[in-house]
Each structure stands twice: as C-alpha cells, then as structure tokens.
Design a protein around this motif. Structure first.
Motif, PDB file in Angstrom:
ATOM      1  N   GLN A  11      46.527  36.875  53.316  1.00 36.03           N
ATOM      2  CA  GLN A  11      47.409  37.980  52.655  1.00 36.03           C
ATOM      3  C   GLN A  11      46.489  39.117  52.529  1.00 36.03           C
ATOM      4  OE1 GLN A  11      48.948  35.661  49.234  1.00 36.03           O
ATOM      5  NE2 GLN A  11      51.113  36.203  50.100  1.00 36.03           N
ATOM      6  N   TYR A  12      45.253  39.012  52.541  1.00 28.83           N
ATOM      7  CA  TYR A  12      44.593  40.517  52.364  1.00 28.83           C
ATOM      8  C   TYR A  12      44.201  41.354  53.589  1.00 28.83           C
ATOM      9  CZ  TYR A  12      44.014  38.173  47.925  1.00 28.83           C
ATOM     10  OH  TYR A  12      44.373  37.620  46.580  1.00 28.83           O
ATOM     11  N   LEU A  13      44.658  42.893  53.571  1.00 29.33           N
ATOM     12  CA  LEU A  13      44.414  43.379  54.581  1.00 29.33           C
ATOM     13  C   LEU A  13      43.122  44.393  54.140  1.00 29.33           C
ATOM     14  CD1 LEU A  13      45.178  44.776  57.218  1.00 29.33           C
ATOM     15  CD2 LEU A  13      46.407  46.270  56.271  1.00 29.33           C
ATOM     16  N   ARG A  70      50.564  44.722  47.215  1.00 28.35           N
ATOM     17  CA  ARG A  70      50.095  44.449  45.923  1.00 28.35           C
ATOM     18  C   ARG A  70      48.863  44.583  45.532  1.00 28.35           C
ATOM     19  NH1 ARG A  70      55.261  44.216  43.675  1.00 28.35           N
ATOM     20  NH2 ARG A  70      56.571  42.954  44.843  1.00 28.35           N
ATOM     21  N   SER A  71      48.430  45.030  44.313  1.00 28.33           N
ATOM     22  CA  SER A  71      47.105  45.361  44.130  1.00 28.33           C
ATOM     23  C   SER A  71      46.245  43.776  43.866  1.00 28.33           C
ATOM     24  CB  SER A  71      47.048  45.975  43.202  1.00 28.33           C
ATOM     25  OG  SER A  71      47.448  45.251  41.692  1.00 28.33           O
ATOM     26  N   ILE A 119      41.117  47.014  49.932  1.00 28.87           N
ATOM     27  CA  ILE A 119      41.669  45.761  50.283  1.00 28.87           C
ATOM     28  C   ILE A 119      42.867  45.683  49.552  1.00 28.87           C
ATOM     29  CG2 ILE A 119      41.268  43.350  49.872  1.00 28.87           C
ATOM     30  CD1 ILE A 119      38.243  43.912  49.348  1.00 28.87           C
ATOM     31  N   PHE A 120      43.732  45.471  50.528  1.00 27.72           N
ATOM     32  CA  PHE A 120      45.551  45.339  50.067  1.00 27.72           C
ATOM     33  C   PHE A 120      45.623  43.996  50.296  1.00 27.72           C
ATOM     34  CE2 PHE A 120      44.674  49.471  52.004  1.00 27.72           C
ATOM     35  CZ  PHE A 120      45.419  50.488  51.300  1.00 27.72           C
ATOM     36  N   MET A 143      55.645  51.114  47.039  1.00 26.62           N
ATOM     37  CA  MET A 143      54.630  51.428  47.865  1.00 26.62           C
ATOM     38  C   MET A 143      53.873  52.641  47.158  1.00 26.62           C
ATOM     39  SD  MET A 143      54.600  50.469  51.780  1.00 26.62           S
ATOM     40  CE  MET A 143      54.970  48.811  52.193  1.00 26.62           C
ATOM     41  N   GLN A 144      53.830  52.689  46.087  1.00 29.03           N
ATOM     42  CA  GLN A 144      53.069  53.774  45.233  1.00 29.03           C
ATOM     43  C   GLN A 144      52.552  53.209  43.815  1.00 29.03           C
ATOM     44  OE1 GLN A 144      56.441  56.362  44.311  1.00 29.03           O
ATOM     45  NE2 GLN A 144      57.504  54.876  43.102  1.00 29.03           N
ATOM     46  N   GLN A 145      51.626  54.295  43.502  1.00 30.18           N
ATOM     47  CA  GLN A 145      50.859  53.820  42.323  1.00 30.18           C
ATOM     48  C   GLN A 145      50.369  52.502  42.091  1.00 30.18           C
ATOM     49  OE1 GLN A 145      50.247  56.442  40.229  1.00 30.18           O
ATOM     50  NE2 GLN A 145      51.636  57.793  41.476  1.00 30.18           N
ATOM     51  N   LEU A 146      49.621  52.053  43.113  1.00 30.90           N
ATOM     52  CA  LEU A 146      49.025  50.674  42.933  1.00 30.90           C
ATOM     53  C   LEU A 146      47.459  50.932  43.097  1.00 30.90           C
ATOM     54  CD1 LEU A 146      51.254  48.985  45.779  1.00 30.90           C
ATOM     55  CD2 LEU A 146      51.546  49.029  43.401  1.00 30.90           C
ATOM     56  N   PRO A 147      46.832  50.201  42.057  1.00 32.72           N
ATOM     57  CA  PRO A 147      45.282  50.487  42.023  1.00 32.72           C
ATOM     58  C   PRO A 147      44.714  49.463  43.262  1.00 32.72           C
ATOM     59  CG  PRO A 147      46.079  48.903  40.301  1.00 32.72           C
ATOM     60  CD  PRO A 147      47.549  49.593  40.926  1.00 32.72           C
ATOM     61  N   LEU A 148      43.636  49.989  43.831  1.00 35.83           N
ATOM     62  CA  LEU A 148      42.977  49.222  44.858  1.00 35.83           C
ATOM     63  C   LEU A 148      41.675  49.147  44.757  1.00 35.83           C
ATOM     64  CD1 LEU A 148      44.561  51.323  47.728  1.00 35.83           C
ATOM     65  CD2 LEU A 148      45.622  49.437  46.854  1.00 35.83           C
ATOM     66  N   VAL A 149      40.895  48.203  45.462  1.00 39.96           N
ATOM     67  CA  VAL A 149      39.680  47.883  45.380  1.00 39.96           C
ATOM     68  C   VAL A 149      39.068  48.723  46.438  1.00 39.96           C
ATOM     69  CG1 VAL A 149      37.830  46.139  45.526  1.00 39.96           C
ATOM     70  CG2 VAL A 149      39.957  45.658  44.414  1.00 39.96           C
ATOM     71  N   THR A 150      37.792  49.602  46.152  1.00 36.30           N
ATOM     72  CA  THR A 150      37.049  50.297  47.298  1.00 36.30           C
ATOM     73  C   THR A 150      35.750  49.874  47.286  1.00 36.30           C
ATOM     74  OG1 THR A 150      36.601  52.197  45.561  1.00 36.30           O
ATOM     75  CG2 THR A 150      38.660  52.386  47.050  1.00 36.30           C
ATOM     76  N   ALA A 151      34.994  50.003  48.478  1.00 31.46           N
ATOM     77  CA  ALA A 151      33.819  49.473  48.527  1.00 31.46           C
ATOM     78  C   ALA A 151      32.987  50.095  49.442  1.00 31.46           C
ATOM     79  CB  ALA A 151      33.754  47.841  49.083  1.00 31.46           C
ATOM     80  N   PRO A 152      32.251  51.309  48.942  1.00 29.64           N
ATOM     81  CA  PRO A 152      31.474  52.253  49.623  1.00 29.64           C
ATOM     82  C   PRO A 152      30.115  51.527  50.093  1.00 29.64           C
ATOM     83  CG  PRO A 152      32.406  53.425  47.675  1.00 29.64           C
ATOM     84  CD  PRO A 152      32.672  51.803  47.577  1.00 29.64           C
ATOM     85  N   LEU A 153      29.844  51.512  51.392  1.00 31.95           N
ATOM     86  CA  LEU A 153      28.596  51.015  51.958  1.00 31.95           C
ATOM     87  C   LEU A 153      27.589  52.192  51.996  1.00 31.95           C
ATOM     88  CD1 LEU A 153      30.361  48.697  54.602  1.00 31.95           C
ATOM     89  CD2 LEU A 153      29.513  48.065  52.294  1.00 31.95           C
TER      90      LEU A 153
END
Length: 520
Positions: A462-464, A490-491, A475-476, A201-211
């Motif tokens: 599987q997505y949180l 996972r990313s 989104i994890f 659980m480190q250095q994992l690229p993630l998706v972000t979605a600012p609204l």
C-alpha cells in the motif's frame, strides 16, 4: 468499417456502397458488432475459440500450451470481413459467400485458414514466431481453392447457423453484463474522485528521507529501487557518473555498498527477478548485470545495444529491458543463463518509438495475462509479454519519467514535474491526477530544497515511495475501500516514522558518512 466500405467502392458507386455498408452492419452482422465496446465482435471470438477446440483440438491444445490467444489475430479478420487481412482476390471470394450465406461464412473461413496452416504451426514451438506467423498468414492466402475446400469440405460437418447464433447470444449476455458493471464502476470511481479529491488529499503529514554522503560532500538522488521479498529494499543512489546501492532491511537498518558490487559503470535501474533470485542492474554502458541476492556475486552479464534505462521480468524468467535507442530488448529464460553462454544471451529487439524507452512496468490485468507498460516520450505502449505485440496505446501531456505498478493500477510520473497519474490496468483509463507538492505541509516544505521533480517511483504493497530531485523520499499510503471506490492517500503512522528516525540516528556517521535522514 472503413475497410469494408473501401472494398465496396471498388465495385459500386458511392450511394450503393453506403447501402451496402448499412446492410452489412444492420442486417448481416449480429447486433452491437460495431458499437463502442465491440460487444458482438467479442462474443464471436469466444465462439471461435469453442469451434477451434471442437474441430481442431490438436491445434487448439498447441496454441494454449504456448500461451497464444488466437482471438488477438482472428478478431481483426472477422471485424473487417477479411478485407484488411487477405489478398483482394481472396477477399472478393469470401465477400461473395458472406453476402449470400451470412456471418457463418466468417467462422468457416477463420477455421479454414487455421486448418490449411495447421501442420506448420504445430511444428513451431516459439510463441513469438507462432504469433508472427498467424499475423502474416492471411497475407499469403492466394490459393483460394485450397482455402474453400478446407472451409466447406474438410471441416464438415460444421455447426449449424442456429447453434452458432445460440452460442453467440449466450456469450453476448455475459459480456454485456460484465461491460455494464465495469462501466458503472468506472464512472462511479471517476465521479467520486472528482468530488472528494480536495477533501481527501490535503494537510497530510509525510515521511521524507534526504540522502547524502557527508564525508564526500556529495548530494545523492534516489533514482531507482526495488523490494527483495519482505526483508530488504535495494535503493540506487546516484550523483553525476556514480551509482551506489543502498539496502534497507525490515528492521529499519540502512547501509551503503562501497564499491557498488564491483560494477564500475553507473547503475541506472534495478529490478529483482524472482526466477533465480537474481538482482538485475542496468547500466549506462549498455550492460545488464545479474547479481545473486544471497552471495552478492555476479552470475552473468549481457551487453545490449544501448544504455539500459529500466528493467522488468516475468515469473517465467523473461527479462524486458528499456533501451535509450527506443527499443525494447527481450531475454527469454534469463534465470537459466550462465556467464559462458554468450550465444544464448542475444536479445530479441522490438522498436517502441524514436525516442528513448525510459521506463517499463509489469501489470497483470487478468489472472493469467501479463502486460508490459512501456514509457516512451509522451506515449505509453502496453504490450503482451508472451507475443510482444501492442495491446493499447496511451498519451499524456508531457514526457514520461517513471512508472510503477500498485494494487490500484499503474502510477506514472512526468519529467521535470511534480504530477503523478494513476491508470487503470484493465480499462487503460486515467483514474487519478495528483500534484504531490499540494500534499506537503509547511514543515515538509521547509526541510527540502526547491528541486521537487520526481526522480523515482516504487510501490511496496500500500506504500508508494516517491524520490525527488532534492534527494528526499516521500512515502505515501494508498487506501481503497472494497465497497467504496474512493482512493485516498493516508500518512504513515507515528510508530513507523519513529522507527525510521531511530534507524537514521543509528547509521549517521557510519561508513562513508552515509545515512538515511528522516524529517517529519
């Protein structure tokens, strides 16, 4: 055991009571009856259900039809030798027989109580009423002559001691085997998580979605959401007193409903009820609005006693609403409601705590049993959906803000915090604790503001999805190997990230200037 000892102290001195308690635990009761897993007591409850089916088949069929597990009540009867269930005069008579004849008496008395009250139970068709009656029935068992006649005469011929002991041993071996396997799995999982947490659980690229709403210059925060089949995700984005519904389709197209389905009140929670294909919206103004997912029109509206903070439902159409006054409102068969049926919309209320019930989540620990997890202050109360009786209680360090059910268990977020907990739905133990901020890269941190608190949680397979106070959605992807108990985040794949980017570029500058902005 304390209740058994308390009854002994009414008749014996302290030393004699001690040896009386030793005799009950080590000589009279089967082995492992009072061990940490209560394996012996669990085995006896399986025998009780078998005897109930043999001696009282009509009553057994009636209870099964209405989803009542009689062991939820009889377990405490036998565990305390009725000392915590019946009037003292009745308890004294039962103890006399128990000390003279052994644990077989407990089976006789259990079935005797059910036999005496059989006709009244058969006339009742509401599961909650049946369960409440069973819980209270022993408190009013003053007629010992009627009870003993039922237990020792009307139930004859009764199975022998050797038959009961044999059935107990048969079920005990199975329960012990299951307990041992589950204990090993739980210990292995917790050990593995402790050893591999930093590694996985480190250095994992993630998706972000600012609204955001650029035209109105408003900052929107994703407060709640739900999945509608495999085609759509409904998101409720809020800003102060306004709530707006956004819909993300399977093709990655995002749009905002303006106005939000003709509901002027602020929407606090949203849930899709599969029974009837209705979208339930809870509002600050005490109401639940049921929206037809196809026509987008309101089917019915129910006004409760306080603000609706969260909603969930079962496949049979029962709706559970968390209220700000600390109560849980239950609407049975809500998928059959019509707007004109005001009299049938009155909810049943159950007190959870003195603070607001901020969130609920529906878990299924077994193939036939649904349980409702209720978050109130720093406590989680797990309830049976059929009887609304507490099953388990858990506590955390800080006030709870959100919960969602995933294949791995129940995810819980804490108020004004970045911590996420994962609980096992079968054993009610904490499997994982993670600070999602520690998973972000420097690029992720540069693209979001300092308000990192979790405002919403939602699971899609599987997505949180994790909504934050800055308006970003992370989104994890959770993965758990079948042969390896290790859980890891996972990313998302680059392809999925590109699909979200394209949908945002297409929608930015659209109606009301609202779009789903993706950075990565």
């Amino acid at each position: 055991m304390n209740m058994v000892a308390a009854v002994g102290l009414l008749y014996l001195d302290e030393e004699t009571t001690f040896w009386y308690l030793v005799c009950v635990i080590e000589k009279l009761m089967p082995k492992f009856y009072y061990n940490p897993g209560l394996l012996g007591a669990q085995s006896d409850q399986v025998v009780v259900r078998e005897l109930l089916a043999q001696k009282l088949p009509r009553l057994n069929a009636h209870l099964e039809t209405h989803g009542i597990d009689v062991s939820l009540v009889t377990f405490n009867w036998m565990l305390t030798v009725f000392s915590d269930a019946a009037p003292m005069e009745t308890v004294s008579r039962i103890l006399d027989c128990f000390l003279n004849e052994g644990p077989k008496v407990l089976f006789r008395m259990t079935l005797g109580i059910l036999l005496v009250n059989q006709q009244r139970i058969l006339r009742t068709t509401d599961p909650v009423t049946i369960f409440q009656f069973l819980k209270e029935v022993t408190r009013h068992t003053f007629n010992t002559e009627e009870l003993f006649e039922a237990a020792f005469k009307r139930l004859n011929p009764f199975p022998t001691r050797s038959y009961i002991s044999g059935r107990h041993a048969h079920h005990f071996s199975k329960i012990k085997e299951q307990w041992t396997a589950e204990e090993k799995r739980r210990n292995s999982l917790q050990t593995k998580l402790a050893l591999t947490k930093q590694q996985t659980m480190q250095q994992l690229p993630l998706v972000t979605a600012p609204l955001s709403d650029e035209k109105a210059k408003r900052h929107l925060v994703w407060e709640c959401g739900c999945q509608l089949g495999a085609e759509e995700v409904w998101l409720c984005c809020v800003e102060k007193t306004q709530g707006r519904i956004g819909i993300v389709t399977a093709k990655g197209v995002f749009s905002m409903e303006v106005p939000p389905l003709d509901i002027a009140a602020r929407i606090i929670c949203i849930h899709h009820m599969s029974a009837g294909n209705l979208m339930l919206l809870g509002t600050l103004e005490f109401c639940i609005h049921a929206i037809d997912c196809t026509t987008r029109k309101q089917v019915w509206r129910v006004k409760l006693h306080d603000s609706v903070l969260d909603i969930h439902s079962t496949p049979d159409g029962s709706v559970f609403a968390a209220q700000a006054d600390g109560c849980l409102a239950v609407l049975r068969k809500a998928h059959t409601y019509q707007q004109t049926e005001e009299a049938d919309m009155q909810p049943l209320l159950y007190r959870i705590g003195s603070s607001a019930v901020v969130c609920v989540a529906m878990a299924m620990p077994t193939e036939t049993n649904w349980e409702l997890w209720c978050g109130c202050d720093k406590a989680i109360t797990v309830m049976s959906t059929s009887t609304c009786e507490p099953v388990q209680s858990l506590t955390v360090e800080r006030k709870i803000s959100r919960m969602t059910v995933a294949p791995e268990g129940v995810w819980v977020s804490l108020r004004s915090s970045t911590l996420l907990y994962l609980f096992d739905t079968k054993h009610y133990v904490r499997l994982l604790q993670v600070d999602y901020i520690s998973l972000l890269t420097e690029i992720d941190l540069e693209n979001i503001s300092t308000d990192h608190r979790v405002t919403s949680l939602m699971c899609m397979g599987q997505y949180l999805w994790v909504g934050t106070g800055c308006g970003s959605i992370f989104i994890f992807k959770m993965e758990a190997a079948v042969d390896n108990p290790e859980l890891s985040i996972r990313s998302l794949s680059n392809q999925k990230m590109e699909r979200w980017r394209e949908s945002v570029q297409h929608t930015v500058g659209g109606e009301a200037g609202s779009g789903l902005l993706v950075t990565g």
